[in-house]
Every structure is written in structure tokens, then in C-alpha cells.
Design a protein around this motif. Structure first.
Motif, PDB file in Angstrom:
ATOM      1  N   ILE A 240      -2.866  -0.303  20.437  1.00 41.54           N
ATOM      2  CA  ILE A 240      -2.615   0.387  19.166  1.00 41.54           C
ATOM      3  C   ILE A 240      -1.988  -0.610  18.205  1.00 41.54           C
ATOM      4  CG2 ILE A 240      -1.311   2.221  18.010  1.00 41.54           C
ATOM      5  CD1 ILE A 240      -1.353   3.740  20.707  1.00 41.54           C
ATOM      6  N   LEU A 241      -2.558  -0.737  17.014  1.00 41.09           N
ATOM      7  CA  LEU A 241      -2.035  -1.641  16.003  1.00 41.09           C
ATOM      8  C   LEU A 241      -1.385  -0.806  14.901  1.00 41.09           C
ATOM      9  CD1 LEU A 241      -5.131  -4.018  15.852  1.00 41.09           C
ATOM     10  CD2 LEU A 241      -2.953  -4.444  17.035  1.00 41.09           C
ATOM     11  N   LEU A 242      -0.079  -0.917  14.761  1.00 45.27           N
ATOM     12  CA  LEU A 242       0.669  -0.163  13.750  1.00 45.27           C
ATOM     13  C   LEU A 242       0.814  -1.009  12.500  1.00 45.27           C
ATOM     14  CD1 LEU A 242       2.411   2.307  12.894  1.00 45.27           C
ATOM     15  CD2 LEU A 242       4.385   1.073  13.843  1.00 45.27           C
ATOM     16  N   ALA A 243       0.182  -0.584  11.420  1.00 43.46           N
ATOM     17  CA  ALA A 243       0.260  -1.316  10.153  1.00 43.46           C
ATOM     18  C   ALA A 243       1.613  -1.058   9.493  1.00 43.46           C
ATOM     19  CB  ALA A 243      -0.864  -0.883   9.219  1.00 43.46           C
ATOM     20  N   PRO A 244       2.127  -2.034   8.729  1.00 49.05           N
ATOM     21  CA  PRO A 244       3.430  -1.829   8.082  1.00 49.05           C
ATOM     22  C   PRO A 244       3.388  -0.816   6.949  1.00 49.05           C
ATOM     23  CG  PRO A 244       2.464  -3.930   7.438  1.00 49.05           C
ATOM     24  CD  PRO A 244       1.615  -3.398   8.545  1.00 49.05           C
ATOM     25  N   ASP A 245       2.222  -0.658   6.309  1.00 47.58           N
ATOM     26  CA  ASP A 245       2.087   0.311   5.228  1.00 47.58           C
ATOM     27  C   ASP A 245       0.597   0.609   5.028  1.00 47.58           C
ATOM     28  OD1 ASP A 245       1.031  -1.844   3.711  1.00 47.58           O
ATOM     29  OD2 ASP A 245       2.997  -2.311   2.882  1.00 47.58           O
ATOM     30  N   LEU A 246       0.326   1.544   4.135  1.00 41.89           N
ATOM     31  CA  LEU A 246      -1.051   1.972   3.920  1.00 41.89           C
ATOM     32  C   LEU A 246      -1.932   0.854   3.370  1.00 41.89           C
ATOM     33  CD1 LEU A 246      -3.151   4.266   3.854  1.00 41.89           C
ATOM     34  CD2 LEU A 246      -2.323   4.838   1.573  1.00 41.89           C
ATOM     35  N   ALA A 247      -1.407   0.050   2.447  1.00 43.68           N
ATOM     36  CA  ALA A 247      -2.213  -1.015   1.862  1.00 43.68           C
ATOM     37  C   ALA A 247      -2.702  -1.977   2.941  1.00 43.68           C
ATOM     38  CB  ALA A 247      -1.405  -1.766   0.798  1.00 43.68           C
ATOM     39  N   ALA A 248      -1.791  -2.419   3.790  1.00 40.44           N
ATOM     40  CA  ALA A 248      -2.166  -3.352   4.854  1.00 40.44           C
ATOM     41  C   ALA A 248      -3.157  -2.706   5.814  1.00 40.44           C
ATOM     42  CB  ALA A 248      -0.922  -3.820   5.600  1.00 40.44           C
ATOM     43  N   GLY A 249      -2.892  -1.466   6.201  1.00 43.08           N
ATOM     44  CA  GLY A 249      -3.764  -0.783   7.143  1.00 43.08           C
ATOM     45  C   GLY A 249      -5.156  -0.555   6.592  1.00 43.08           C
ATOM     46  N   ASN A 250      -5.244  -0.150   5.337  1.00 46.40           N
ATOM     47  CA  ASN A 250      -6.538   0.147   4.741  1.00 46.40           C
ATOM     48  C   ASN A 250      -7.359  -1.121   4.533  1.00 46.40           C
ATOM     49  OD1 ASN A 250      -8.332   0.838   2.096  1.00 46.40           O
ATOM     50  ND2 ASN A 250      -7.992   2.663   3.328  1.00 46.40           N
ATOM     51  N   ILE A 251      -6.709  -2.187   4.072  1.00 45.54           N
ATOM     52  CA  ILE A 251      -7.417  -3.455   3.871  1.00 45.54           C
ATOM     53  C   ILE A 251      -7.903  -3.996   5.217  1.00 45.54           C
ATOM     54  CG2 ILE A 251      -7.138  -5.870   3.181  1.00 45.54           C
ATOM     55  CD1 ILE A 251      -5.171  -4.805   0.997  1.00 45.54           C
ATOM     56  N   PHE A 252      -7.070  -3.918   6.234  1.00 48.40           N
ATOM     57  CA  PHE A 252      -7.457  -4.390   7.564  1.00 48.40           C
ATOM     58  C   PHE A 252      -8.640  -3.581   8.096  1.00 48.40           C
ATOM     59  CE2 PHE A 252      -5.984  -4.749  12.242  1.00 48.40           C
ATOM     60  CZ  PHE A 252      -6.895  -5.758  12.482  1.00 48.40           C
ATOM     61  N   TYR A 253      -8.571  -2.271   7.952  1.00 45.91           N
ATOM     62  CA  TYR A 253      -9.643  -1.388   8.420  1.00 45.91           C
ATOM     63  C   TYR A 253     -10.976  -1.730   7.740  1.00 45.91           C
ATOM     64  CZ  TYR A 253     -12.425   2.940   8.200  1.00 45.91           C
ATOM     65  OH  TYR A 253     -13.444   3.854   8.209  1.00 45.91           O
ATOM     66  N   LYS A 254     -10.962  -1.837   6.432  1.00 43.13           N
ATOM     67  CA  LYS A 254     -12.209  -2.103   5.715  1.00 43.13           C
ATOM     68  C   LYS A 254     -12.704  -3.533   5.936  1.00 43.13           C
ATOM     69  CE  LYS A 254     -11.691   1.657   2.463  1.00 43.13           C
ATOM     70  NZ  LYS A 254     -11.430   2.111   1.086  1.00 43.13           N
ATOM     71  N   SER A 255     -11.791  -4.463   6.195  1.00 47.12           N
ATOM     72  CA  SER A 255     -12.197  -5.821   6.537  1.00 47.12           C
ATOM     73  C   SER A 255     -12.971  -5.822   7.848  1.00 47.12           C
ATOM     74  CB  SER A 255     -10.977  -6.732   6.659  1.00 47.12           C
ATOM     75  OG  SER A 255     -10.311  -6.872   5.428  1.00 47.12           O
TER      76      SER A 255
END
Length: 304
Positions: A240-255
Motif C-alpha cells: 500500500i502506497l500512502l500519498a502525502p496529499d491528493l495532488a501527489a496521489g493523483n499525479i502519481f496515479y495518472k502517471s
């Protein structure tokens, strides 16, 4: 333990058949997804939305609507509220987002009187099947919570752990992603990571093993962690990868989706029934993946 998107679909096909309500189903990709999923025997579907548009799109893509129940609801807000009511009544067990803005859908989902909220923290977990890796990664939160505080991060982890268990992983490793693998007071995410590790050690955060702070390479690569001299036994082993915030998580996901061509399936936790939140730009296959994941979640009773 399930290790690929195909294995999630194969597992879902062995479970009791569920009914999925599609919010604002007047969308070609959504209709292609439900048609293929129903033909596979994966689920049954109730199509909620502008029935004139649904029929028009179905004619264009040569889709027979006879196997589906249609519920007329004009406008995004009405479509979202009507779909939530269908699920809340028990006529459907899973909600799939169609062509509707997420903010409109979740206003209905989180309505205190008529919605699906169960009192828990509502967060999004996306399961990623990344080419070149022989396991599934869970990423959270990439869609819901903008800037989670420490306690909210704890709740987000607990929600993701439920998804991991539904995939057959009883003891997932959580990697808390940050800018650095070292705690730095000027980097609040690293401070939170250390606190989450301590919560895990003191049994305040249970059902998993938590490591961090990790830069991404240290979370998923044992070699990278060793090269940096890290002695943390969990480094490089994150499920499980816990992103620090929504921006980081969303950019990582779409990347991962666009650069790595990952296959994905996302589910919202903290609701009375699985809510499948996809981008309106997602392919019909991504929607089928989400339906399969929703069936696993419904079968495991992991929404509470």
C-alpha cells in the motif's frame, strides 16, 4: 493472494452475482463496459440517467438494451441522487460512476439523510497492476481527501487495508511516501510518516505493517533501499502506497496510467456500499476492472 487485474476479474466471476447501479449512464464507454460485464456474467446493471440519451448512444454503438433496467433521471444532480437511492434501497449493491462530475455524485453519496455514508472517513483506494511488476500496488488517496491530517491518514490506511484483505493479503506493508526517507521538520509529510510508524508499533494503527518515511524508490525497490544504506526491514516491500496529499496521489496515479500503461480499479471506502469512482476519460476496460473490485468488496463486507 491476487496479483493481477485479470485475477481480480476471475475471482469476481466466482462470487455471488451483484447488481450495479450506474449514475448518469448516458456515456458510450460506460455502456460498453456494462454490456461486456453483463455478457461475461460479472454483474447485472441498472442504468440511471437520461434514458433518451442512453437509447441514442446505444443505437450508435449497436448495443441491445433489453438486458438492462433503465431508470429515467434528467440532469447530473437528479441522476446522482436517484442512483444513490437505488443502492440505498438494496435494489443494487454497488454504485458505478458514469458521465457525472465527481463533486455532484459525492454530494448525493455523502448526503446525511439519503446518502450512503456510514460515519467512517471516506477515502479512495486505487489498485494498480503495473507492467513489469508481479504484484498489485494499492495507492491512496488519489481522488478524495485534499490535505489529510495525521488522524485522517491513519483512517485512510485502515480503509486501504480492507481493500488489501479483499485481495487476499492479510498483512499488507504500508509505505508512507514522502519527499525524502529522512525525517525533516521542514517536510511535514516525513513527520507524519514517523508518527504513523509509531502508531503501528504501539497498536494504534493495526492490521498492517507501516514503514516510512520513504521516497518512492525506497518504498518499492529493495535494491534502492540497500543502496542508500537503509536498515528498515520493510523498505522496498510496500503493498500500500500512502500519498502525502491528493495532488501527489493523483499525479502519481495518472502517471502510472498514461506513462506506464498500468491497469487500474478504484473503490471509495467509508460508505455503506462500494462506490466505484472512475474518471470520465477512463476506458470501458477500466470500468470493468472497477466493477470486479466492487464485487470483491461487497462479498467481503469490507465497507464498514
Amino acid at each position: 493472494m491476487l496479483t493481477s487485474m485479470k485475477s481480480i476479474i476471475d475471482k469476481a466471476l466466482t462470487l455471488p452475482r451483484q447488481t450495479v447501479a450506474v449514475a448518469c449512464a448516458q456515456d458510450a464507454e460506460a455502456l460498453k463496459a456494462v454490456a461486456e460485464a453483463q455478457a461475461m456474467g460479472l454483474a447485472d446493471f441498472i442504468l440511471v440517467g437520461n434514458t433518451d440519451k442512453i437509447r441514442s448512444i446505444a443505437d450508435t454503438i449497436e448495443l441491445d438494451l433489453a438486458p438492462f433496467e433503465l431508470v429515467d433521471a434528467r440532469g447530473e444532480a437528479c441522476g446522482a441522487a436517484t442512483t444513490v437511492a437505488v443502492v440505498a434501497s438494496g435494489r443494487a449493491q454497488i454504485l458505478l460512476k458514469g458521465f457525472v462530475d465527481s463533486s455532484v455524485l459525492f454530494k448525493a453519496v455523502l448526503n446525511r439523510d439519503a446518502g450512503l455514508r456510514n460515519g467512517a472517513t471516506v477515502s479512495h483506494t486505487v489498485v494498480m497492476d503495473v507492467p513489469g511488476f508481479d504484484k498489485l500496488y494499492l495507492l491512496t488517496d488519489a481522488a478524495m481527501i485534499i490535505r489529510p491530517d495525521l488522524e485522517t491518514k491513519r483512517q485512510i490506511v485502515l480503509n486501504a487495508v480492507k481493500v488489501a484483505r479483499a485481495l487476499g493479503n492479510p498483512d499488507p506493508v504500508v509505505g508512507v511516501l514522502c519527499e525524502s526517507e529522512k525525517v525533516n521538520p521542514k517536510m511535514p509529510a516525513t513527520v507524519d510518516a514517523a508518527a504513523l510508524v509509531e502508531m503501528n508499533r504501539s497498536a494504534v494503527l493495526t492490521g498492517c505493517r507501516v514503514g516510512g518515511p520513504y521516497a518512492l524508490d525506497n518504498a518499492i525497490s529493495i535494491e534502492a533501499a540497500r543502496h542508500k544504506g537503509m536498515r528498515d526491514p520493510l523498505a522496498g516491500k510496500a503493498d500500500i502506497l500512502l500519498a502525502p496529499d491528493l495532488a501527489a496521489g493523483n499525479i502519481f496515479y495518472k502517471s502510472l496510467m498514461y506513462f506506464a500503461h498500468a491497469r487500474s480499479a478504484g473503490v471509495v471506502m467509508g460508505t455503506k456500499a462500494p462506490v466505484l469512482l472512475n474518471s470520465r476519460a477512463d476506458s470501458h476496460q477500466t470500468k470493468i476492472n472497477a466493477v470486479a473490485l466492487g464485487i470483491l468488496m461487497a462479498a467481503n463486507g469490507n465497507q464498514a
